[in-house]
Design a protein around this motif. Sequence first.
Motif, PDB file in Angstrom:
ATOM      1  N   UNK A  50       0.832  -1.195   0.000  1.00 60.30           N
ATOM      2  CA  UNK A  50       0.000   0.000   0.000  1.00 60.30           C
ATOM      3  C   UNK A  50       0.872   1.252   0.000  1.00 60.30           C
ATOM      4  N   UNK A  51       0.514   2.220  -0.832  1.00 54.41           N
ATOM      5  CA  UNK A  51       1.338   3.420  -1.024  1.00 54.41           C
ATOM      6  C   UNK A  51       1.570   4.185   0.268  1.00 54.41           C
ATOM      7  N   UNK A  52       0.542   4.340   1.109  1.00 53.01           N
ATOM      8  CA  UNK A  52       0.679   5.166   2.311  1.00 53.01           C
ATOM      9  C   UNK A  52       1.704   4.596   3.285  1.00 53.01           C
ATOM     10  N   UNK A  53       1.875   3.285   3.298  1.00 57.38           N
ATOM     11  CA  UNK A  53       2.866   2.654   4.178  1.00 57.38           C
ATOM     12  C   UNK A  53       4.235   2.637   3.517  1.00 57.38           C
ATOM     13  N   UNK A  54       4.282   2.175   2.265  1.00 60.65           N
ATOM     14  CA  UNK A  54       5.558   2.067   1.553  1.00 60.65           C
ATOM     15  C   UNK A  54       6.210   3.435   1.408  1.00 60.65           C
ATOM     16  N   UNK A  55       5.400   4.481   1.193  1.00 59.53           N
ATOM     17  CA  UNK A  55       5.945   5.827   1.024  1.00 59.53           C
ATOM     18  C   UNK A  55       6.736   6.260   2.250  1.00 59.53           C
ATOM     19  N   UNK A  56       6.279   5.889   3.427  1.00 63.04           N
ATOM     20  CA  UNK A  56       7.013   6.223   4.645  1.00 63.04           C
ATOM     21  C   UNK A  56       8.330   5.475   4.717  1.00 63.04           C
ATOM     22  N   UNK A  57       8.303   4.214   4.322  1.00 62.11           N
ATOM     23  CA  UNK A  57       9.524   3.411   4.386  1.00 62.11           C
ATOM     24  C   UNK A  57      10.587   3.929   3.429  1.00 62.11           C
ATOM     25  N   UNK A  58      10.180   4.292   2.203  1.00 66.91           N
ATOM     26  CA  UNK A  58      11.182   4.736   1.237  1.00 66.91           C
ATOM     27  C   UNK A  58      11.627   6.176   1.490  1.00 66.91           C
ATOM     28  N   UNK A  59      11.010   6.851   2.474  1.00 66.75           N
ATOM     29  CA  UNK A  59      11.482   8.185   2.842  1.00 66.75           C
ATOM     30  C   UNK A  59      12.693   8.111   3.772  1.00 66.75           C
ATOM     31  N   UNK A  60      13.034   6.915   4.245  1.00 64.36           N
ATOM     32  CA  UNK A  60      14.178   6.743   5.145  1.00 64.36           C
ATOM     33  C   UNK A  60      15.490   6.965   4.402  1.00 64.36           C
ATOM     34  N   UNK A  61      16.526   7.338   5.132  1.00 63.39           N
ATOM     35  CA  UNK A  61      17.813   7.670   4.528  1.00 63.39           C
ATOM     36  C   UNK A  61      18.558   6.450   4.015  1.00 63.39           C
ATOM     37  N   UNK A  62      18.192   5.251   4.466  1.00 64.49           N
ATOM     38  CA  UNK A  62      18.825   4.029   3.982  1.00 64.49           C
ATOM     39  C   UNK A  62      17.854   2.867   4.133  1.00 64.49           C
ATOM     40  N   UNK A  63      18.146   1.788   3.429  1.00 62.64           N
ATOM     41  CA  UNK A  63      17.311   0.599   3.537  1.00 62.64           C
ATOM     42  C   UNK A  63      17.362   0.021   4.952  1.00 62.64           C
ATOM     43  N   UNK A  64      18.501   0.135   5.595  1.00 66.87           N
ATOM     44  CA  UNK A  64      18.627  -0.346   6.973  1.00 66.87           C
ATOM     45  C   UNK A  64      17.690   0.414   7.897  1.00 66.87           C
ATOM     46  N   UNK A  65      17.625   1.729   7.748  1.00 69.93           N
ATOM     47  CA  UNK A  65      16.708   2.536   8.569  1.00 69.93           C
ATOM     48  C   UNK A  65      15.257   2.165   8.271  1.00 69.93           C
ATOM     49  N   UNK A  66      14.955   1.896   7.006  1.00 65.60           N
ATOM     50  CA  UNK A  66      13.582   1.525   6.641  1.00 65.60           C
ATOM     51  C   UNK A  66      13.176   0.207   7.301  1.00 65.60           C
ATOM     52  N   UNK A  67      14.072  -0.774   7.273  1.00 66.09           N
ATOM     53  CA  UNK A  67      13.770  -2.053   7.916  1.00 66.09           C
ATOM     54  C   UNK A  67      13.640  -1.891   9.426  1.00 66.09           C
ATOM     55  N   UNK A  68      14.538  -1.092   9.998  1.00 68.19           N
ATOM     56  CA  UNK A  68      14.462  -0.863  11.439  1.00 68.19           C
ATOM     57  C   UNK A  68      13.149  -0.187  11.823  1.00 68.19           C
ATOM     58  N   UNK A  69      12.679   0.730  10.978  1.00 68.55           N
ATOM     59  CA  UNK A  69      11.397   1.402  11.239  1.00 68.55           C
ATOM     60  C   UNK A  69      10.258   0.387  11.271  1.00 68.55           C
ATOM     61  N   UNK A  70      10.286  -0.569  10.365  1.00 61.61           N
ATOM     62  CA  UNK A  70       9.238  -1.592  10.327  1.00 61.61           C
ATOM     63  C   UNK A  70       9.263  -2.460  11.576  1.00 61.61           C
ATOM     64  N   UNK A  71      10.447  -2.870  12.005  1.00 60.79           N
ATOM     65  CA  UNK A  71      10.532  -3.745  13.181  1.00 60.79           C
ATOM     66  C   UNK A  71      10.196  -2.990  14.469  1.00 60.79           C
ATOM     67  N   UNK A  72      10.584  -1.710  14.552  1.00 62.52           N
ATOM     68  CA  UNK A  72      10.168  -0.904  15.701  1.00 62.52           C
ATOM     69  C   UNK A  72       8.655  -0.710  15.688  1.00 62.52           C
ATOM     70  N   UNK A  73       8.112  -0.545  14.499  1.00 62.28           N
ATOM     71  CA  UNK A  73       6.669  -0.407  14.359  1.00 62.28           C
ATOM     72  C   UNK A  73       5.943  -1.653  14.846  1.00 62.28           C
ATOM     73  N   UNK A  74       6.559  -2.836  14.669  1.00 65.03           N
ATOM     74  CA  UNK A  74       5.939  -4.071  15.152  1.00 65.03           C
ATOM     75  C   UNK A  74       5.711  -4.013  16.655  1.00 65.03           C
ATOM     76  N   UNK A  75       6.667  -3.456  17.384  1.00 67.62           N
ATOM     77  CA  UNK A  75       6.485  -3.295  18.833  1.00 67.62           C
ATOM     78  C   UNK A  75       5.296  -2.386  19.114  1.00 67.62           C
ATOM     79  N   UNK A  76       5.179  -1.323  18.339  1.00 62.29           N
ATOM     80  CA  UNK A  76       4.048  -0.419  18.497  1.00 62.29           C
ATOM     81  C   UNK A  76       2.722  -1.108  18.230  1.00 62.29           C
TER      82      UNK A  76
END
Length: 638
Positions: free
Chosen positions: A262-288
């Motif tokens: 979905x664009x609204x979720x993926x757009x946030x991930x690809x706004x990260x400065x690196x792929x590592x930050x994007x993955x980390x955002x997803x895993x931190x989001x899992x805790x949320x």
Amino acid sequence: MSQFANPGVGTFTAWDYVVFASLFVVSSGIGVFFAIKERKKVTSHEFLVAGRQMFCGPVALSLTASFMSAVTVLGAPSEVYRHGASFILFCVAFTFVVIFTAELFLPVFYRSGIASTYEYLELRFNRLVRLAATIIYILQTILYTGIVVYAPALALNQVTGFNLWGSVFATGIVCTFYCTLGGLKAVLWTDAFQLVVMILGFLTVLIQGSIKLGGSSNMWKIARNGQRLNVFDFNVDPLRRHTFWTLAVGGTFTWLGIYGVNQSIVQRCISCKSEKHAKMALYLNLLGLWVITVCAVFSGLIMYGYYVNCDPWTAGFISASDQLMPYFVMEILGHLPGLPGLFVACAFSATLSTVAASINALATVTYEDYVKQCFPNISDKMSTWISKGLCILYGAACTSMAVAASLMGGIIQAALSIHGMCGGPMLGLFSLGILFPCANWIGAIGGLAVGVTLSFWPAIGGLIYPAPASKTLPLHLSTNSCLRLNTSDLFPTSLPTVIPEQMHRPPLADSWYSISYLYYSPLGFLGSLGAGLLLSFISGPRHGANVKPLLVRPFCNLFCFWSEKYKRIFWFGVLHGEENSTEANNENRISDNDLTVKMPPGKDLIDVYSQEAMKAPSAYTPEQQPHSNVGVTKDTYF
């Protein structure tokens, strides 16, 4: 008319309005701040994807806030109250969703350098597939967002007396305001603030509710006696609304259609400065996600313990189950000035985050998929103004959809599952492109059509012919302790009145049309993927030589025990193997008007391309300029 005396609940005080209004003021202030701070950065790239410079922290908070719509704040506790704590099994689904998104879908989207998720479909298949998927997404998002705005406003209006249309238009105006001024950065940081408000609202209810019940031990005891803790139901009947399989399996497909593609979720991930930050955002989001789900479940259990002997829904004190939570809040917090306003701010924070995410995503998709294609030579300044204009346009459209939702009646509940109906076929379409290099555009279009048919057919049928009452009735609810208007009537009411089932029902009404709503997404996914593969092979599978390696992650790579020989077979001619891919990337050249870029060892191709473009901008004609927010153009071969 109810036969019970409604004890009534309080209404908003001046302090409640102050707390609630503060939410809108701060959210708007964040938009103004970023509008001033980023005023010199006037590209659509900065406005729509924050220049790809975001850290994982605010993105993770934004992802969690976007998930937690007012439907979750109001609907999830009510679901637990009526049907038990099996809702907690969504945590299993969220775990699989985040893992698949981070390890399968995100790498493809991030490395492709796209701003619109649907741009991938043109790179992988063709423009027709991209446009078809974009249209489905736009319609889906406008419809869902309108309902997200209207449903909580209606529930809160009927319980707290808060003005219905005032809250609807205030939500639309504020979201449009800070989206238009501050772009994605304003959305991300506003979401982070709103998530804090949501958590505070939930904690206030949990603490005060536990005090009213005399402690959490009493809550567990009452919930156990009321069968609210029977979480694991392994019945495989697909007609059962909620079982372990519908929540864990169906929930995984439903939410993967949102988080994965979905664009609204993926757009946030690809706004990260690196792929590592994007993955980390997803895993931190899992805790949320776990925290939010647990809070919602506990709120439902506390609410059940409080109303165990006098259910306000059965007694007729409220007209819809979605009003249970605000009714409960006003009853236990009404005497504490400001706290009811905090909970209302919690519910509307969820709405604001969802609506803002949708508006920004809709603007991005429309700009990337339509405006930029029609006007490729548009200036940076004009692109920014167009992006802001699109935010205003979609803000008005979503708010107008909320007005239309007031006339839909029973269709509102069906529309709340629209993510499953549209998300399943879309998930199948993207999975077809990413996992199977042999898939071609004919299979993609045909598979999408089949997937949409399989998901919408039972959903619309179930709306017209609702499932039998035996499949949807809540657990036992009592009114034994409610004060009756007629004291001579000693017969308690246990459940809401059940409307007799229709006499004339088509053959599919009690089977296909009664399937659990959580299976709409798996049906769409399997239909889209299966039909897509079949049609691709019938029409002639695509040879991998025409597919760029970064656009695929074949399913055979997910099984490490497969030999290299079989992996190469299933790559269908696409350059396979990490070693070979590295060599190819090192040898690969990007040529535009004699500008040649040699890939140094260990260097990201996108970074090198961008750096060379910065060094030699004069080597490009306007038509050949690199994509303003895409590191590699679709004419570049990997």
